[in-house]
Enzyme design. Structure first.
Site, PDB file in Angstrom:
ATOM      1  CE  LYS A 134      12.140  -7.403  14.936  1.00  8.23           C
ATOM      2  NZ  LYS A 134      11.443  -8.115  13.846  1.00  8.23           N
ATOM      3  CB  SER A 158      14.120  -8.132  10.942  1.00  2.00           C
ATOM      4  OG  SER A 158      12.789  -8.331  11.391  1.00  2.00           O
ATOM      5  CB  SER A 200      11.277 -11.037  10.792  1.00  4.46           C
ATOM      6  OG  SER A 200      11.963 -10.394   9.763  1.00  4.46           O
TER       7      SER A 200
HETATM    8  N1  GLN Z   1      13.395 -10.801   5.363  1.00  4.02           N
HETATM    9  C1  GLN Z   1      12.153 -10.234   4.969  1.00  4.02           C
HETATM   10  C2  GLN Z   1      12.336  -8.802   4.577  1.00  4.02           C
HETATM   11  O1  GLN Z   1      13.429  -8.381   4.497  1.00  4.02           O
HETATM   12  C3  GLN Z   1      11.157 -10.390   6.086  1.00  4.02           C
HETATM   13  C4  GLN Z   1      11.317  -9.387   7.146  1.00  4.02           C
HETATM   14  C5  GLN Z   1      10.311  -9.520   8.238  1.00  4.02           C
HETATM   15  O2  GLN Z   1       9.634 -10.539   8.366  1.00  4.02           O
HETATM   16  N2  GLN Z   1      10.188  -8.462   9.003  1.00  4.02           N
HETATM   17  O3  GLN Z   1      11.429  -8.087   4.333  1.00  4.02           O
END
Ligand code: GLN
Length: 487
Positions: A78, A153, A177
């Protein structure tokens, strides 16, 4: 060899050790697939020469019998992980020229194990998002239906593994994410206990919640990666002093007598029936395998999303203050003075969602509102954690869906942040409580979109969790399903 891209890490490992393929052939195969499928937009950076060079070195190690279990196998990282000499953008314009001078611990551990880096995967900007639509580098398509989002994400990592562009990838999970995109793309994703995996060199979003973890086809593969990723790191003050753990050695136990807790409230409002049905079938499978079901309550988890959306932005507003145009990344071309340079660089460099979070976070931390928001959310976080402690007195593992729905269409939620935030309703509680959790493929809906099963284990019980997940995968073949157009 055919279908190398459908193989698990364990299978690739035996191809390599039997001499059926070389690391270089594997690297070439996946590099070819990345290029041939670049319309998925799963990668931000690919450096073929570097990849092939690493593969050649791995082949030498394998020939000299100096390899480890993962030597010669390619994976993708990532783009939140710093990679020495390689562009590291975190999905943001503000880092569109940032070449990291060092490797994140996760990257260096996997590289030392002999793994070959294929490239850096697309992601929501600074890991803020649930659909990959906040990436400055464009949205990623879901291999199962390219009109749908891959989740976020870690959407680039999930799409890459799902479409066979990489046999495995790294991800990070602050509120879901790793698990939510794993569920949307039909792969297996693990968020370890907080402190298990070093955060050094992983660009910080919300430091008390962020954890790196593996994304792969199977729980067995995730265990292999986790064996290498975990461990104490003096560069991260929240890293746990732990002895090395061999998760792969813990997969074979029968789950006879296992007590699975079902949080009643997770199965009521807001859950799509098609997801509920698939999860019911999974529960029956686990019962047939010898598990028993107990009802549990996680009453405070109802407030996990609002709690998270105070704490995560608060930490983000502090973490992201380092991106000021001075030290690294984008700097505005024209400005009047230092203050103006900060303001313009940040205004130009950050996207809307990141700005929204910085504003919410700064507000929640400001002196007049700190007690009303930040401190209250911290108290709530403790209550959520206490609920888990109580629940684990009654059961060994907690089961729920990973997400309330299957992957939604692109643009469906971009105008409604709250609807977007609710995607993580089942995943966020584990982050707030620091607990390990996994999403694994549990079936497809009638339109052929993947559905994820979510397990949360007590603190540091990844071994138990991976054991259950592996046993489930020995009794099902959902993790073998492959998106038709990429087979
Ligand atoms: N979707 C969540 C957010 O927008 C989690 C994101 C994540 O786990 N990095 O913060």
């Amino acid at each position: 060899m055919k279908n190398l891209h459908q193989k698990t890490l364990t299978e690739l490992q035996s191809c390599l050790s039997n001499g059926d393929c070389s690391s270089q052939e594997l690297a070439e195969h996946f590099l070819y697939r990345i290029e041939a499928n670049d319309q998925l937009n799963a990668f931000i950076t690919v450096d073929e020469q570097r990849t092939l060079e690493q593969a050649k070195q791995a082949d030498v190690a394998l020939k000299d019998n100096l390899g480890s279990a993962l030597t010669g196998i390619p994976l993708a990282h990532k783009d939140i992980f710093c990679t020495d000499g390689l562009l590291t953008t975190c999905g943001s314009k503000i880092l569109n020229n940032f070449i990291s001078p060092y490797d994140a611990t996760v990257v260096s551990r996997l590289s030392h194990a002999g793994m070959v880096t294929l490239g850096k995967t697309n992601m929501d900007e600074f890991a803020m998002g649930s659909s990959n639509e906040t990436s400055y580098y464009g949205v990623v398509s879901n291999p199962w239906n390219t009109n749908a989002v891959p989740g976020g994400s870690s959407g680039g990592s999930a799409a890459a593994v799902s479409a066979g562009l990489a046999p495995a990838a790294t991800g990070t999970d602050t509120g879901g994410s790793i698990r939510q995109p794993a569920a949307f793309c039909g792969i297996t994703g693990v968020k370890p206990s907080y402190g298990r995996v070093s955060r050094y060199g992983m660009i910080a979003f919300a430091s008390s919640l962020d954890q790196a973890g593996p994304m792969a086809r199977t729980a067995e593969d995730a265990a292999l990666l986790l064996d290498v990723m975990c461990g104490f790191d003096e560069h991260d003050s929240t890293s746990l002093r732990q002895d090395p753990v061999n998760f792969s050695a813990q997969l074979d136990k029968s789950i006879e007598g296992l007590k699975i807790g079902l949080p009643k409230s997770f199965f009521s409002q807001g859950l799509d029936a098609e997801v509920g049905d698939v999860i019911d079938t999974s529960i029956k499978t686990l019962e047939k395998m010898g598990a028993t079901i107990v009802d549990i309550n996680l009453p405070s988890s109802e407030l996990a999303v609002p709690c998270y959306y105070v704490l995560a932005p608060a930490e983000a507003s502090s973490n992201l203050s380092r991106f000021d145009g001075v030290r690294f990344g984008h700097r505005a071309k024209e400005y009047d003075d230092l203050g103006d340079m900060y303001q313009k660089s940040r205004s130009e460099g950050f996207g809307d969602e990141v700005k929204r979070r910085i504003m919410i976070g700064t507000y929640a931390l400001s002196s007049g509102y700190y007690d009303a928001y930040y401190s209250k959310a911290q108290k709530l976080r403790r209550l959520i954690s206490n609920d888990f402690d109580l629940a684990f007195k009654q059961c060994d593992i907690i089961l729920s869906p990973t997400t309330p729905s299957v992957a939604f269409d692109k643009n469906a939620k971009t105008d409604d942040p709250i609807a977007m935030y609710l995607n993580d309703i089942y995943t966020i509680p584990a982050n707030l409580a620091g607990l390990p959790a996994i999403s694994l493929p549990a079936g497809l809906n009638p339109q052929g979109m993947p559905i994820g099963l979510h397990l949360v284990a007590p603190y540091l019980e990844e071994g138990r969790m991976l054991n259950i997940a592996h046993q489930f995968q020995l009794n099902t073949d959902f993790h073998r399903a492959f998106p038709e157009n990429y087979a």
